[in-house]
Design a protein around this motif. Structure first.
Motif, PDB file in Angstrom:
ATOM      1  N   GLY A 117       0.816  -1.213   0.000  1.00 30.78           N
ATOM      2  CA  GLY A 117       0.000   0.000   0.000  1.00 30.78           C
ATOM      3  C   GLY A 117       0.847   1.259   0.000  1.00 30.78           C
ATOM      4  O   GLY A 117       0.577   2.215  -0.732  1.00 30.78           O
ATOM      5  N   ILE A 118       1.897   1.267   0.820  1.00 33.43           N
ATOM      6  CA  ILE A 118       2.789   2.432   0.884  1.00 33.43           C
ATOM      7  C   ILE A 118       3.515   2.633  -0.447  1.00 33.43           C
ATOM      8  O   ILE A 118       3.644   3.756  -0.936  1.00 33.43           O
ATOM      9  CB  ILE A 118       3.775   2.287   2.055  1.00 33.43           C
ATOM     10  CG1 ILE A 118       3.018   2.403   3.390  1.00 33.43           C
ATOM     11  CG2 ILE A 118       4.885   3.327   1.970  1.00 33.43           C
ATOM     12  CD1 ILE A 118       3.829   2.027   4.604  1.00 33.43           C
ATOM     13  N   ILE A 119       3.959   1.529  -1.055  1.00 38.19           N
ATOM     14  CA  ILE A 119       4.625   1.626  -2.354  1.00 38.19           C
ATOM     15  C   ILE A 119       3.670   2.207  -3.393  1.00 38.19           C
ATOM     16  O   ILE A 119       4.050   3.064  -4.191  1.00 38.19           O
ATOM     17  CB  ILE A 119       5.155   0.248  -2.813  1.00 38.19           C
ATOM     18  CG1 ILE A 119       6.354  -0.155  -1.946  1.00 38.19           C
ATOM     19  CG2 ILE A 119       5.540   0.269  -4.283  1.00 38.19           C
ATOM     20  CD1 ILE A 119       6.799  -1.596  -2.141  1.00 38.19           C
ATOM     21  N   CYS A 120       2.423   1.755  -3.361  1.00 38.41           N
ATOM     22  CA  CYS A 120       1.438   2.268  -4.320  1.00 38.41           C
ATOM     23  C   CYS A 120       1.202   3.762  -4.120  1.00 38.41           C
ATOM     24  O   CYS A 120       1.082   4.506  -5.090  1.00 38.41           O
ATOM     25  CB  CYS A 120       0.117   1.515  -4.178  1.00 38.41           C
ATOM     26  SG  CYS A 120       0.211  -0.206  -4.681  1.00 38.41           S
ATOM     27  N   ILE A 121       1.132   4.207  -2.874  1.00 41.97           N
ATOM     28  CA  ILE A 121       0.888   5.624  -2.601  1.00 41.97           C
ATOM     29  C   ILE A 121       2.078   6.465  -3.037  1.00 41.97           C
ATOM     30  O   ILE A 121       1.925   7.531  -3.625  1.00 41.97           O
ATOM     31  CB  ILE A 121       0.555   5.836  -1.111  1.00 41.97           C
ATOM     32  CG1 ILE A 121      -0.818   5.241  -0.799  1.00 41.97           C
ATOM     33  CG2 ILE A 121       0.590   7.315  -0.746  1.00 41.97           C
ATOM     34  CD1 ILE A 121      -1.167   5.208   0.665  1.00 41.97           C
ATOM     35  N   CYS A 122       3.277   5.995  -2.766  1.00 37.79           N
ATOM     36  CA  CYS A 122       4.474   6.756  -3.134  1.00 37.79           C
ATOM     37  C   CYS A 122       4.694   6.782  -4.646  1.00 37.79           C
ATOM     38  O   CYS A 122       5.332   7.689  -5.152  1.00 37.79           O
ATOM     39  CB  CYS A 122       5.699   6.172  -2.438  1.00 37.79           C
ATOM     40  SG  CYS A 122       5.651   6.365  -0.652  1.00 37.79           S
ATOM     41  N   ASP A 123       4.160   5.783  -5.366  1.00 37.08           N
ATOM     42  CA  ASP A 123       4.273   5.698  -6.822  1.00 37.08           C
ATOM     43  C   ASP A 123       5.704   5.939  -7.293  1.00 37.08           C
ATOM     44  O   ASP A 123       5.997   6.876  -8.029  1.00 37.08           O
ATOM     45  CB  ASP A 123       3.309   6.679  -7.498  1.00 37.08           C
ATOM     46  CG  ASP A 123       3.199   6.421  -8.985  1.00 37.08           C
ATOM     47  OD1 ASP A 123       2.845   7.351  -9.713  1.00 37.08           O
ATOM     48  OD2 ASP A 123       3.484   5.291  -9.439  1.00 37.08           O
TER      49      ASP A 123
END
Length: 193
Positions: A134-140
């Motif tokens: 989820g964090i990786i997706c948000i940071c893109d």
């Protein structure tokens, strides 16, 4: 209590299957899905703007309805005609959904620990990996949208599978705890002394 767990388990299983299917679609058609989602969002904004404008012309009360309606219509047309401009927001939205799922997963892992499940560490680690996705997706951190969307698809498939595993072990732990701590019915008899 048993009915609550049955409903909760079924809801999580259905949600997990839908999450897995969404992930597979994102893996198979990343650019098409991104463009489609952006265009649908653009159409929704145009409809919302039209509703504001219609409301103003029917009731004529608030000038803000005209300004807001025009803004929504223009923004919707822009997004529909240039979906790549909004495409970078898709990973953020999916990341937020995954973070919410991981918070629920952490809660269920804690419940399993409280019920003395031996698998609570595994459940906690699954939730932790879900949170990291989820964090990786948000940071893109990916520059190429197609790669990012495929990674999002993999993350969604993982999210669905981990939810199924976590719910299965949580329900099993709660059932085991209920069997261990279930009260024993006994009859009492008076003893004459």
């Amino acid at each position: 209590m048993k009915d609550l767990f049955q409903r909760m388990r079924m809801a999580v299983y259905v949600s997990a299957v839908l999450t897995i299917l969404s992930g597979i679609v994102l893996i198979a058609w990343p650019l098409a899905v991104t463009g489609f989602i952006c265009r649908v969002f653009g159409v929704l904004l145009v409809i919302m703007g039209a509703v504001y404008l219609f409301g103003y012309f029917m009731e004529g009360k608030h000038m803000l309805s005209v300004a807001g309606g025009l803004l929504f219509v223009l923004l919707g047309v822009w997004i529909f005609s240039r979906p790549s401009s909004i495409a970078r927001l898709v990973p953020i939205g999916i990341g937020v959904v995954m973070l919410v799922h991981s918070l629920k997963d952490f809660q269920m892992a804690a419940e399993a620990k409280r019920c003395k499940s031996e698998r609570w560490v595994l459940m906690f680690l699954l939730a932790l990996v879900n949170c990291a996705f989820g964090i990786i997706c948000i940071c893109d951190s990916f520059d190429v949208i197609s790669v990012a969307v495929r990674v999002l698809g993999i993350a969604l498939v993982y999210d669905g599978i981990s939810d199924i595993i976590i719910v299965y072990h949580t329900v099993k732990a709660v059932k085991n705890a209920a069997e261990i701590y279930e009260p024993i019915d006994v009859e009492s008899h008076e003893i004459d002394v």
